[in-house]
Write an enzyme that holds these catalytic residues in place. Structure first.
Site, PDB file in Angstrom:
ATOM      1  N   ARG A 171     -15.988   3.244  91.997  1.00 53.30           N
ATOM      2  CA  ARG A 171     -14.670   3.881  91.935  1.00 53.30           C
ATOM      3  C   ARG A 171     -14.860   5.329  91.519  1.00 53.30           C
ATOM      4  O   ARG A 171     -15.968   5.751  91.202  1.00 53.30           O
ATOM      5  CB  ARG A 171     -13.690   3.115  91.042  1.00 53.30           C
ATOM      6  CG  ARG A 171     -14.229   2.369  89.888  1.00 53.30           C
ATOM      7  CD  ARG A 171     -14.800   3.229  88.820  1.00 53.30           C
ATOM      8  NE  ARG A 171     -13.876   4.273  88.427  1.00 53.30           N
ATOM      9  CZ  ARG A 171     -14.226   5.370  87.804  1.00 53.30           C
ATOM     10  NH1 ARG A 171     -15.494   5.603  87.499  1.00 53.30           N
ATOM     11  NH2 ARG A 171     -13.345   6.287  87.454  1.00 53.30           N
ATOM     12  N   GLY A 172     -13.753   6.093  91.533  1.00 52.73           N
ATOM     13  CA  GLY A 172     -13.855   7.527  91.266  1.00 52.73           C
ATOM     14  C   GLY A 172     -13.887   8.239  92.616  1.00 52.73           C
ATOM     15  O   GLY A 172     -14.683   7.873  93.489  1.00 52.73           O
ATOM     16  N   ALA A 173     -13.018   9.246  92.764  1.00 57.72           N
ATOM     17  CA  ALA A 173     -12.835   9.853  94.092  1.00 57.72           C
ATOM     18  C   ALA A 173     -14.128  10.339  94.760  1.00 57.72           C
ATOM     19  O   ALA A 173     -14.426   9.955  95.901  1.00 57.72           O
ATOM     20  CB  ALA A 173     -11.804  10.967  93.979  1.00 57.72           C
TER      21      ALA A 173
ATOM     22  N   ARG B 105      -8.714   2.172  99.910  1.00 55.35           N
ATOM     23  CA  ARG B 105      -7.996   2.810  98.806  1.00 55.35           C
ATOM     24  C   ARG B 105      -7.232   4.015  99.359  1.00 55.35           C
ATOM     25  O   ARG B 105      -7.826   4.893  99.974  1.00 55.35           O
ATOM     26  CB  ARG B 105      -8.973   3.237  97.696  1.00 55.35           C
ATOM     27  CG  ARG B 105      -9.743   2.040  97.137  1.00 55.35           C
ATOM     28  CD  ARG B 105     -10.233   2.223  95.748  1.00 55.35           C
ATOM     29  NE  ARG B 105      -9.177   2.510  94.805  1.00 55.35           N
ATOM     30  CZ  ARG B 105      -9.417   2.922  93.566  1.00 55.35           C
ATOM     31  NH1 ARG B 105     -10.656   3.092  93.156  1.00 55.35           N
ATOM     32  NH2 ARG B 105      -8.427   3.167  92.743  1.00 55.35           N
TER      33      ARG B 105
ATOM     34  N   GLN C 212     -10.917   2.239  82.245  1.00 55.68           N
ATOM     35  CA  GLN C 212     -12.001   3.101  82.741  1.00 55.68           C
ATOM     36  C   GLN C 212     -12.455   4.080  81.642  1.00 55.68           C
ATOM     37  O   GLN C 212     -13.580   4.554  81.667  1.00 55.68           O
ATOM     38  CB  GLN C 212     -11.566   3.914  83.962  1.00 55.68           C
ATOM     39  CG  GLN C 212     -10.866   3.150  85.067  1.00 55.68           C
ATOM     40  CD  GLN C 212     -11.775   2.297  85.891  1.00 55.68           C
ATOM     41  OE1 GLN C 212     -12.684   1.689  85.349  1.00 55.68           O
ATOM     42  NE2 GLN C 212     -11.526   2.223  87.166  1.00 55.68           N
TER      43      GLN C 212
ATOM     44  N   ASP D 141      -7.905  12.794  91.899  1.00 52.42           N
ATOM     45  CA  ASP D 141      -8.143  11.999  93.110  1.00 52.42           C
ATOM     46  C   ASP D 141      -7.628  12.713  94.347  1.00 52.42           C
ATOM     47  O   ASP D 141      -8.082  12.452  95.461  1.00 52.42           O
ATOM     48  CB  ASP D 141      -7.480  10.633  92.962  1.00 52.42           C
ATOM     49  CG  ASP D 141      -8.135   9.882  91.804  1.00 52.42           C
ATOM     50  OD1 ASP D 141      -7.675  10.044  90.661  1.00 52.42           O
ATOM     51  OD2 ASP D 141      -9.143   9.209  92.049  1.00 52.42           O
TER      52      ASP D 141
ATOM     53  N   ASN E  49      -3.871  11.961  89.761  1.00 55.87           N
ATOM     54  CA  ASN E  49      -4.986  11.432  88.980  1.00 55.87           C
ATOM     55  C   ASN E  49      -4.556  10.114  88.359  1.00 55.87           C
ATOM     56  O   ASN E  49      -3.408   9.672  88.500  1.00 55.87           O
ATOM     57  CB  ASN E  49      -5.400  12.454  87.906  1.00 55.87           C
ATOM     58  CG  ASN E  49      -6.725  12.100  87.261  1.00 55.87           C
ATOM     59  OD1 ASN E  49      -7.703  11.822  87.956  1.00 55.87           O
ATOM     60  ND2 ASN E  49      -6.783  12.081  85.950  1.00 55.87           N
ATOM     61  N   LYS E  50      -5.472   9.485  87.665  1.00 56.51           N
ATOM     62  CA  LYS E  50      -5.232   8.162  87.080  1.00 56.51           C
ATOM     63  C   LYS E  50      -3.913   8.109  86.312  1.00 56.51           C
ATOM     64  O   LYS E  50      -3.564   9.048  85.599  1.00 56.51           O
ATOM     65  CB  LYS E  50      -6.429   7.804  86.195  1.00 56.51           C
ATOM     66  CG  LYS E  50      -6.353   6.484  85.451  1.00 56.51           C
ATOM     67  CD  LYS E  50      -6.019   5.278  86.312  1.00 56.51           C
ATOM     68  CE  LYS E  50      -6.949   5.068  87.472  1.00 56.51           C
ATOM     69  NZ  LYS E  50      -8.269   4.602  87.074  1.00 56.51           N
TER      70      LYS E  50
END
Ligand code: MRU
Length: 353
Positions: free
Chosen positions: A54-56, A97, A202, A243, A253-254
């Protein structure tokens, strides 16, 4: 096919090894460092979907490696048939995603390489080389971002960060945590406050793990303690990853980032974003951006145990949007964009032409 091996010498989040994609299974951290190996692009798609990776920036590179696997798996004898197989794989990988724009960026770059190739053998080889280069470039990009960003932080700063924008969210080094690492490498004494970042933690599982591993002074807070920490003067600056960033400076973002930015503004605390140019979406407007909704059990259960009544309605978005007026600066590998963002972001991209 997915195989598990227990140990590995390299700590790269994702890499290409002997015609397979090898990555850290982030769902097992911080308790176990497990590497998984895939030779089927559909398994890679599933790994992106289930947050094994995960993570852009990391999923951008993983998507590219997924296409490299699809090329190797293809039995096509002609360029046309290979491109058809690749397009099918691109679609499956893309649909994993919806919010992080780096995934589309990585897939599109590889499809371009494929279309330019002369024949099946050349295309297969050039896709693998391009995906490997994308992974190497990601680390260099983060290092450049770190150099630009480190000047914004001072000795004795306490930096708040949210979610995980570290080595694990990229191929290595990290975006927001890359800037924190570079600040420390420049000899400045800093402390970090990491939010736990519910619902899948996370921040506590990954950011705290990474920073502790690197010997950086980190304290963990519940997401709900951001206001407390800022009002007590415990935070000098905030830095987060992203992201997706629009040409207007709207930052996706998150989930929870928006409220951190709002509280930071209330307390006059600078709020920075660190992201590579591959995270920018210069075409979309806020109304076109799809916010990923995740499963209800992330909210109704903690560590597999029910913490909410049966059949309760749940709203569980994975991301939110922070408007440009709350953002002090956006750190990229091409420099730092400052408000007004429509102009400064345009200039950054022009400087790369
Ligand atoms: O749902 P995730 O964990 O894949 O979310 C992505 C992120 O880790 C973040 O939003 C991050 O802060 C930006 S990506 C460097």
């Amino acid at each position: 096919m997915r195989k598990q091996t227990k140990t590995h010498s390299s700590l790269r989040t994702v890499q290409w090894k002997n015609n397979a994609v090898v990555m850290i299974d982030q769902t097992k951290l911080p308790n176990k460092l497990v590497f998984v190996k895939y030779t089927d692009y559909k398994d890679v798609a599933n790994a992106i979907k289930t947050l094994i990776v995960r993570g852009a920036p990391a999923i951008g590179v993983t998507g590219a490696f997924g296409l490299a696997l699809a090329a190797l798996q293809s039995k096509a004898k002609t360029k046309e048939n290979l491109l058809e197989d690749l397009e099918k794989a691109r679609k499956i990988l893309f649909e994993t995603r919806p919010t992080a724009v780096n995934l589309a960026w990585g897939l599109d770059k590889i499809m371009k390489v494929a279309k330019e190739g002369k024949d099946v053998t050349i295309i297969k080889e050039s896709i693998i080389q391009a995906a490997k280069k994308m992974a190497d470039d990601d680390i260099q990009t983060n290092i450049k971002m770190g150099k630009y960003g480190a000047v914004l932080f001072e000795n004795n700063d306490t930096i708040m960060t949210h979610c995980n924008a570290g080595a694990l969210a990229t191929v290595g080094y990290g975006t927001a945590l890359g800037v924190i690492r570079a600040t420390k490498e420049n000899g400045k004494r800093i402390k970090v406050i990491a939010t736990e970042t519910r619902p899948v933690m996370q921040g506590s599982r990954l950011t705290a793990f990474e920073l502790k591993h690197d010997g950086i002074d980190v304290s963990l807070i519940p997401d709900t303690a951001v206001g407390y920490a800022m009002s007590k003067g415990l935070v000098s600056k905030v830095i987060v990853g992203a992201d997706r960033i629009l040409r207007t400076g709207h930052v996706y973002n998150k989930i929870g980032t928006y409220q951190i930015a709002l509280i930071a503004l209330q307390h006059k605390i600078p709020f920075y974003v660190a992201a590579p140019l591959s995270t920018f979406d210069l075409k979309s407007n806020p109304e076109n951006v799809i916010i990923e909704q995740r499963k209800a059990s992330e909210v109704t259960e903690v560590a597999g145990k029910k913490t909410a009544p049966d059949d309760i309605g749940v709203i569980n978005p994975a991301f939110d949007m922070t408007p440009p007026e709350l953002v002090t600066g956006i750190i990229t590998e091409a420099g730092i964009a400052k408000p007004p963002y429509t102009e400064s972001i345009k200039k950054l991209f022009e400087s790369r032409l």
